[in-house]
Design a protein around this motif. Structure first.
Motif, mmCIF file in Angstrom:
data_model
loop_
_atom_site.group_PDB
_atom_site.id
_atom_site.type_symbol
_atom_site.label_atom_id
_atom_site.label_comp_id
_atom_site.label_asym_id
_atom_site.label_seq_id
_atom_site.Cartn_x
_atom_site.Cartn_y
_atom_site.Cartn_z
ATOM 1 N N PHE A 49 0.800 -1.223 0.000
ATOM 2 C CA PHE A 49 0.000 0.000 0.000
ATOM 3 C C PHE A 49 0.837 1.279 0.000
ATOM 4 C CE2 PHE A 49 -2.514 -3.275 2.390
ATOM 5 C CZ PHE A 49 -3.278 -3.647 1.295
ATOM 6 N N ASP A 50 2.040 1.180 -0.507
ATOM 7 C CA ASP A 50 2.826 2.378 -0.789
ATOM 8 C C ASP A 50 2.576 2.719 -2.250
ATOM 9 O OD1 ASP A 50 4.679 4.305 -1.431
ATOM 10 O OD2 ASP A 50 6.407 3.246 -0.612
ATOM 11 N N PRO A 51 1.904 3.834 -2.548
ATOM 12 C CA PRO A 51 1.538 4.131 -3.942
ATOM 13 C C PRO A 51 2.697 4.098 -4.918
ATOM 14 C CG PRO A 51 0.404 5.623 -2.453
ATOM 15 C CD PRO A 51 1.386 4.852 -1.617
ATOM 16 N N THR A 52 3.910 4.428 -4.472
ATOM 17 C CA THR A 52 5.040 4.419 -5.400
ATOM 18 C C THR A 52 5.465 3.015 -5.791
ATOM 19 O OG1 THR A 52 6.737 4.375 -3.665
ATOM 20 C CG2 THR A 52 5.942 6.540 -4.369
ATOM 21 N N GLN A 53 5.020 2.010 -5.033
ATOM 22 C CA GLN A 53 5.513 0.653 -5.236
ATOM 23 C C GLN A 53 4.495 -0.282 -5.877
ATOM 24 O OE1 GLN A 53 8.862 -0.241 -4.396
ATOM 25 N NE2 GLN A 53 8.793 1.990 -4.450
ATOM 26 N N VAL A 54 3.258 0.144 -6.014
ATOM 27 C CA VAL A 54 2.234 -0.782 -6.497
ATOM 28 C C VAL A 54 1.750 -0.369 -7.884
ATOM 29 C CG1 VAL A 54 1.501 -1.326 -4.160
ATOM 30 C CG2 VAL A 54 0.301 0.467 -5.400
ATOM 31 N N ASN A 55 1.425 -1.391 -8.663
ATOM 32 C CA ASN A 55 0.874 -1.130 -9.987
ATOM 33 C C ASN A 55 -0.172 -2.173 -10.350
ATOM 34 O OD1 ASN A 55 0.609 0.351 -12.340
ATOM 35 N ND2 ASN A 55 2.104 -0.868 -13.444
ATOM 36 N N ASP A 56 -0.635 -2.918 -9.355
ATOM 37 C CA ASP A 56 -1.705 -3.889 -9.594
ATOM 38 C C ASP A 56 -3.027 -3.288 -9.141
ATOM 39 O OD1 ASP A 56 -2.400 -5.347 -6.678
ATOM 40 O OD2 ASP A 56 -0.406 -4.455 -6.819
ATOM 41 N N ILE A 57 -4.092 -3.677 -9.812
ATOM 42 C CA ILE A 57 -5.386 -3.048 -9.591
ATOM 43 C C ILE A 57 -5.937 -3.313 -8.192
ATOM 44 C CG2 ILE A 57 -6.775 -4.956 -10.482
ATOM 45 C CD1 ILE A 57 -8.504 -2.802 -11.864
ATOM 46 N N TYR A 58 -5.539 -4.434 -7.588
ATOM 47 C CA TYR A 58 -6.081 -4.764 -6.269
ATOM 48 C C TYR A 58 -5.473 -3.876 -5.193
ATOM 49 C CZ TYR A 58 -7.982 -8.621 -8.878
ATOM 50 O OH TYR A 58 -8.662 -9.355 -9.812
ATOM 51 N N SER A 59 -4.171 -3.733 -5.195
ATOM 52 C CA SER A 59 -3.539 -2.818 -4.239
ATOM 53 C C SER A 59 -4.018 -1.393 -4.468
ATOM 54 C CB SER A 59 -2.019 -2.883 -4.368
ATOM 55 O OG SER A 59 -1.535 -4.180 -4.120
ATOM 56 N N ARG A 60 -4.134 -1.010 -5.717
ATOM 57 C CA ARG A 60 -4.544 0.357 -6.038
ATOM 58 C C ARG A 60 -5.997 0.614 -5.679
ATOM 59 N NH1 ARG A 60 -2.201 1.722 -11.958
ATOM 60 N NH2 ARG A 60 -3.532 3.533 -11.593
ATOM 61 N N SER A 61 -6.817 -0.432 -5.638
ATOM 62 C CA SER A 61 -8.190 -0.253 -5.165
ATOM 63 C C SER A 61 -8.213 0.140 -3.695
ATOM 64 C CB SER A 61 -8.987 -1.542 -5.368
ATOM 65 O OG SER A 61 -9.146 -1.841 -6.733
ATOM 66 N N VAL A 62 -7.267 -0.383 -2.939
ATOM 67 C CA VAL A 62 -7.182 -0.046 -1.515
ATOM 68 C C VAL A 62 -6.610 1.352 -1.334
ATOM 69 C CG1 VAL A 62 -6.144 -0.669 0.698
ATOM 70 C CG2 VAL A 62 -7.010 -2.461 -0.811
ATOM 71 N N TYR A 128 1.768 17.201 -1.704
ATOM 72 C CA TYR A 128 1.694 16.712 -3.086
ATOM 73 C C TYR A 128 3.063 16.793 -3.757
ATOM 74 C CZ TYR A 128 -3.348 16.440 -2.709
ATOM 75 O OH TYR A 128 -4.625 16.080 -2.315
ATOM 76 N N VAL A 129 3.826 17.825 -3.438
ATOM 77 C CA VAL A 129 5.191 17.917 -3.956
ATOM 78 C C VAL A 129 5.990 16.694 -3.510
ATOM 79 C CG1 VAL A 129 7.363 19.211 -3.847
ATOM 80 C CG2 VAL A 129 5.190 20.441 -4.048
ATOM 81 N N TYR A 130 5.920 16.388 -2.221
ATOM 82 C CA TYR A 130 6.685 15.265 -1.680
ATOM 83 C C TYR A 130 6.218 13.937 -2.274
ATOM 84 C CZ TYR A 130 8.562 11.922 1.693
ATOM 85 O OH TYR A 130 9.210 10.861 2.271
ATOM 86 N N ALA A 131 4.904 13.750 -2.382
ATOM 87 C CA ALA A 131 4.371 12.490 -2.907
ATOM 88 C C ALA A 131 4.853 12.235 -4.329
ATOM 89 C CB ALA A 131 2.844 12.507 -2.854
ATOM 90 N N ILE A 132 4.873 13.265 -5.158
ATOM 91 C CA ILE A 132 5.304 13.091 -6.549
ATOM 92 C C ILE A 132 6.817 12.904 -6.625
ATOM 93 C CG2 ILE A 132 5.428 14.205 -8.813
ATOM 94 C CD1 ILE A 132 2.729 15.524 -8.163
ATOM 95 N N LYS A 133 7.562 13.614 -5.779
ATOM 96 C CA LYS A 133 9.021 13.445 -5.786
ATOM 97 C C LYS A 133 9.415 11.997 -5.464
ATOM 98 C CE LYS A 133 10.842 18.054 -4.654
ATOM 99 N NZ LYS A 133 11.520 18.870 -3.611
ATOM 100 N N VAL A 176 12.639 21.771 -7.095
ATOM 101 C CA VAL A 176 12.499 21.250 -8.454
ATOM 102 C C VAL A 176 11.686 22.274 -9.234
ATOM 103 C CG1 VAL A 176 11.437 19.461 -9.881
ATOM 104 C CG2 VAL A 176 12.694 18.826 -7.806
ATOM 105 N N GLU A 177 12.241 22.731 -10.338
ATOM 106 C CA GLU A 177 11.645 23.838 -11.080
ATOM 107 C C GLU A 177 10.175 23.615 -11.415
ATOM 108 O OE1 GLU A 177 12.328 26.229 -15.330
ATOM 109 O OE2 GLU A 177 13.675 24.606 -14.727
ATOM 110 N N GLY A 178 9.851 22.395 -11.812
ATOM 111 C CA GLY A 178 8.485 22.130 -12.270
ATOM 112 C C GLY A 178 7.549 21.585 -11.213
ATOM 113 N N LEU A 179 7.965 21.596 -9.948
ATOM 114 C CA LEU A 179 7.137 21.014 -8.891
ATOM 115 C C LEU A 179 7.366 21.809 -7.613
ATOM 116 C CD1 LEU A 179 5.238 18.656 -8.069
ATOM 117 C CD2 LEU A 179 7.290 17.292 -7.609
ATOM 118 N N ARG A 180 6.516 22.836 -7.395
ATOM 119 C CA ARG A 180 6.767 23.758 -6.295
ATOM 120 C C ARG A 180 5.492 24.082 -5.532
ATOM 121 N NH1 ARG A 180 9.297 29.113 -8.107
ATOM 122 N NH2 ARG A 180 7.671 29.007 -9.716
ATOM 123 N N TYR A 208 -1.369 9.336 -6.977
ATOM 124 C CA TYR A 208 -0.842 10.655 -6.676
ATOM 125 C C TYR A 208 -1.625 11.355 -5.567
ATOM 126 C CZ TYR A 208 1.679 9.513 -10.860
ATOM 127 O OH TYR A 208 2.461 8.862 -11.781
ATOM 128 N N GLY A 209 -2.116 10.566 -4.620
ATOM 129 C CA GLY A 209 -2.715 11.143 -3.436
ATOM 130 C C GLY A 209 -1.647 11.742 -2.535
#
Length: 602
Positions: A49-62, A128-133, A176-180, A208-209
Motif C-alpha cells: 500500500f505504498d503508492p510508489t511501489q504498487v501497480n496492480d489493480i487490487y492494491s490500487r483499489s485499496v 503533493y510535492v513530496y508524494a510526486i518526488k 524542483v523547477e516544475g514542482l513547487r 498521486y494522493g
C-alpha cells in the motif's frame, strides 16, 4: 454495448434493481445503529500500500480509498468528468498547457497517526510535492517512474539523475523547477511540453494522493504497511494475501454525496435523489478476503459471506445468467446485477530482450506474429471464459478515446495456416522429424511461458498448449504466484507471460505506455523499444483532441500489430452481482474508488 449497457430481454428490470435500491427493504437512512460492513473478495493478492511501489489493480483499489488526489472523477457522470476533491476549485492553466496551478482547500487533515506526535496534521501543497518526488527517488525503484516522467515535470528527472550520478540519497529538500509549493496551499506544476490532459494524471488518488513526509520517515521501509492519508478509510488489519480490513476514518472531513449525472440518465438521477447530502463514507467498515480460486469465491458470494462480486467467474456464469437475464434463483433472493463491457484488455506479451522470442529481425518478428496468428482467442473466450469476452483488434480499451468497435486488424486474426507458412518461410522447421520445429540455426526451440498457480491459469495453459502444439512449437510452463511473476517480469526474467490492463482515464494514451521504451520495467512489460513509437507517443501527448490525434492513435495500433510485442487477446464482459443490502453501486468505468459511495442495509 456501452459502458452502462444492460442486456435486453423481458426481465430487463431485474438488472435495473441496482444502486437506486428499487424494491429493497426500507431503513437505509442515516442514523442506523448497527455497524455497516461491506464484504468483498479479491481474485488476486495485493502487493502493498505504498503508492510508489504498487501497480496492480487490487492494491490500487485499496490505496484509492486511503489517499486523496487533488481531483477525482464524478461518481455518476457518464461520460466521465473530473471535479475537485481536495482542490479548492479547478486549476489555472496556461494557454500552452505547460503551467498548471492548483489551490489546496484549507482545513483538510490527515488521519491521526503516531507519526504526527499527537497533533492534527493539515494537508498542504507541499504534501503533493513530496508524494510526486518519491516516484523519482532511485532508491525506491518505483514501477511508476516511467509513467510519471513521461509527463515531463521540469527538473524532476534531472534531480533523480543527480542522485544516481552522485550515488547519494535523493534530495527531497532541493527545489524542483516544475514542482513547487508557492505557499502553504498553492501547488504549481510546470511541464517541458504541452499536456492538455494533465488533469487526468493529477486525478489519480490511487497513485498521486497526498502523502505526509513524517509518515514515511517514521515508518521507513515499513511504510507500505502503514498507509496514512486524508481519505475516507484507514487500514485496520492486513494479513498478506489473505485479508484486508478498512475502517471509517473518524477524522474525515464533512464530505457529502453529490454528483452531476446527465439529465437523461434515469439511474444516475435516481441515485442522486436518494443519496444527495448523505455524509461519506456511508459504510463503517470494508472487509476484503483474498480468494484466488473461482469456486470458493463464487460459493462465498452465494452463501452471503461476500456482499458484492465484481465479476462472476466465467465457470459459473450459467448459474448467474439465463439467456440475457439474471437467474431466477438470484432474483428471488433480491440479488442485483448488470453486464458491462469493461474498459480493459488481457494480453500475452513477449520479452523483447529474450534471445528466442525477442528481437527485431525479420525471423523474430515472424515467430511472434506466427504465435499470435496461432492463438485461437475465440475458442479461449468460449471455453475458458465462457463467452465473457470480446476479441481485441487493437491495444485500446473500450470507452477510451481511440477505441473503435468496428475496427479490424491482424491483431484479431486466427489463421494457423498462415502461421505455419510464416514459420516455414523463416526457417522454423522440424529438422529431426520429432514433430517439433527447431530454430533457423537448427538449435532447439523450447518456449517457457509464465503462468499463475490457480485454476483459471491451468485452463489457459491447456489452451496455449493446444494452440502451440498445432503449430509444432514446443511449450513449457513456469508456474508462480502473481507477485513473484510481476517481480520477474519487471526484471526481464521471463519469455512470455500474460497480464491485464484496465484504463485509468478516458484517454487512450495510457494504454500506449505499454509500448513506450522509457517505461521499461514499469508499464512496458514487453520491454519494447522502437524510436518511431516513442516519437508518436510524445506527439499524441502534446496534441489536442481531434482528427489528427485519432490518426496518430491509428498509426500506433498499426505499429503495435507489425512488431507484435503484445498479443492483445480480449476485452472482459463483466457480470457483477450484489446482494440486496448493497445500495448505490454503479460500476466506475475508469477509476477505483466506490466503497465510500455505497450504503449497506441489513
Amino acid at each position: 454495448m456501452t459502458a452502462d449497457a444492460l442486456p435486453p430481454g423481458p426481465n430487463r428490470r431485474q438488472w435495473l434493481q441496482t444502486a437506486a435500491g428499487l424494491g429493497l427493504a426500507p431503513g437505509w437512512a442515516a442514523g442506523a445503529e448497527s455497524e455497516k460492513v461491506l464484504r468483498i473478495a479479491f481474485a488476486t493478492a495485493e502487493t502493498g500500500f505504498d503508492p510508489t511501489q504498487v501497480n496492480d489493480i487490487y492494491s490500487r483499489s485499496v490505496t484509492a480509498h486511503i489517499f486523496e488526489a487533488l481531483y477525482a472523477f464524478d461518481h455518476l457522470a457518464r461520460p466521465a468528468r473530473i471535479k475537485p476533491l481536495t482542490a479548492d476549485g479547478m486549476p489555472q492553466v496556461s494557454d500552452d498547457f505547460r503551467s498548471w496551478t492548483f489551490r489546496v482547500r484549507p482545513g483538510i487533515f490527515f488521519a491521526d497517526d503516531a507519526a504526527f506526535g499527537g497533533r492534527r496534521r493539515e494537508l498542504v501543497a507541499e504534501d503533493y510535492v513530496y508524494a510526486i518526488k518519491r516516484y523519482a527517488d532511485p532508491k525506491l525503484k518505483s514501477p511508476l517512474w516511467g509513467y510519471t516522467e513521461s509527463y515531463g515535470l521540469l527538473g524532476l528527472a534531472e534531480a533523480r539523475q543527480r542522485a544516481i550520478d552522485g550515488k547519494r540519497p535523493f534530495d527531497y529538500d532541493s527545489p524542483v523547477e516544475g514542482l513547487r509549493a508557492l505557499d502553504r496551499y498553492t501547488l504549481q506544476i510546470r511541464l517541458r511540453e504541452p499536456r492538455p490532459r494533465f488533469l487526468d494524471f493529477i486525478a489519480a488518488s490511487d497513485l498521486y494522493g497526498a502523502l505526509a513526509r513524517e509518515v514515511v520517515e517514521h515508518y521507513g521501509e515499513q511504510v507500505s504497511e502503514h498507509p496514512v492519508g486524508t481519505g475516507p478509510f484507514l487500514l485496520a488489519q492486513w494479513r498478506r494475501a489473505s485479508r484486508i480490513v478498512l475502517v471509517r476514518n473518524p477524522q474525515y472531513r464533512e464530505r457529502v454525496y453529490d454528483a452531476e449525472p446527465a439529465a437523461d440518465d434515469a439511474e444516475g438521477q435516481a441515485l442522486l435523489a436518494r443519496f444527495k447530502g448523505r455524509r461519506l463514507p456511508m459504510v463503517d467498515r470494508v472487509e476484503i478476503d483474498i480468494v484466488e480460486e473461482a469456486q470458493p469465491r463464487w460459493l462465498a458470494f452465494l452463501n452471503g459471506e461476500h456482499d458484492h462480486i465484481d465479476r462472476v467467474p466465467p465457470e459459473f456464469i450459467s448459474q448467474a445468467v439465463v439467456g440475457n437475464d439474471l437467474a431466477p434463483h438470484l432474483v428471488k433472493r433480491g440479488v442485483q446485477g448488470r453486464r458491462t463491457l469493461r474498459a480493459d484488455y488481457y494480453a500475452s506479451f513477449f520479452n523483447m530482450d529474450d534471445p528466442l522470442v525477442g528481437g527485431y529481425t525479420p525471423d523474430k518478428v515472424a515467430l511472434r506474429r506466427a504465435i499470435s496468428l496461432g492463438m485461437d482467442i475465440e475458442r479461449e473466450i468460449r471455453v475458458v471464459h465462457r463467452g465473457q469476452g470480446l476479441a481485441c483488434q487493437s491495444p485500446y480499451c473500450p470507452h477510451s478515446t481511440a477505441w473503435r468497435p468496428d475496427y479490424k486488424s491482424e491483431m484479431g486474426d486466427f489463421d494457423p495456416a498462415r502461421a505455419q507458412a510464416l514459420l516455414d518461410l523463416y526457417g522454423y522447421v522440424d529438422r529431426d522429424g520429432d514433430g517439433w520445429r527447431e530454430q533457423p540455426d537448427g538449435s532447439p526451440l523450447r518456449m517457457v511461458w509464465s503462468i499463475e498457480s490457480n485454476q483459471r491459469a491451468r485452463q489457459l495453459s491447456e489452451q496455449y498448449l493446444r494452440d502451440m502444439t498445432r503449430l509444432g512449437l514446443r511449450l513449457e510452463f513456469k508456474v508462480g504466484k502473481w507477485p513473484e511473476l510481476v517481480k520477474a517480469a519487471r526484471a526481464g526474467q521471463f519469455q512470455v507471460w500474460h497480464i491485464g490492463n484496465q484504463a485509468a482515464t478516458p484517454d487512450s494514451l495510457g494504454q500506449l505506455t505499454r509500448y513506450d521504451s522509457r517505461q521499461l520495467g514499469s508499464q512496458n512489460f514487453a520491454r519494447f523499444k522502437r524510436p518511431e513509437m516513442d516519437v508518436l507517443f510524445d506527439r499524441l501527448a502534446r496534441l489536442p483532441d481531434g482528427p489528427e490525434r485519432l490518426a496518430g492513435f491509428a498509426e500506433a495500433a498499426r505499429i503495435a500489430a507489425v512488431w507484435m510485442p503484445y498479443r492483445v487477446r480480449f476485452h472482459t464482459i463483466q457480470t457483477w452481482l450484489a446482494h440486496a443490502p448493497v445500495i448505490g453501486y454503479r460500476p466506475p468505468p475508469f477509476w477505483q474508488e466506490w466503497w465510500h459511495m455505497v450504503d449497506v442495509v441489513r
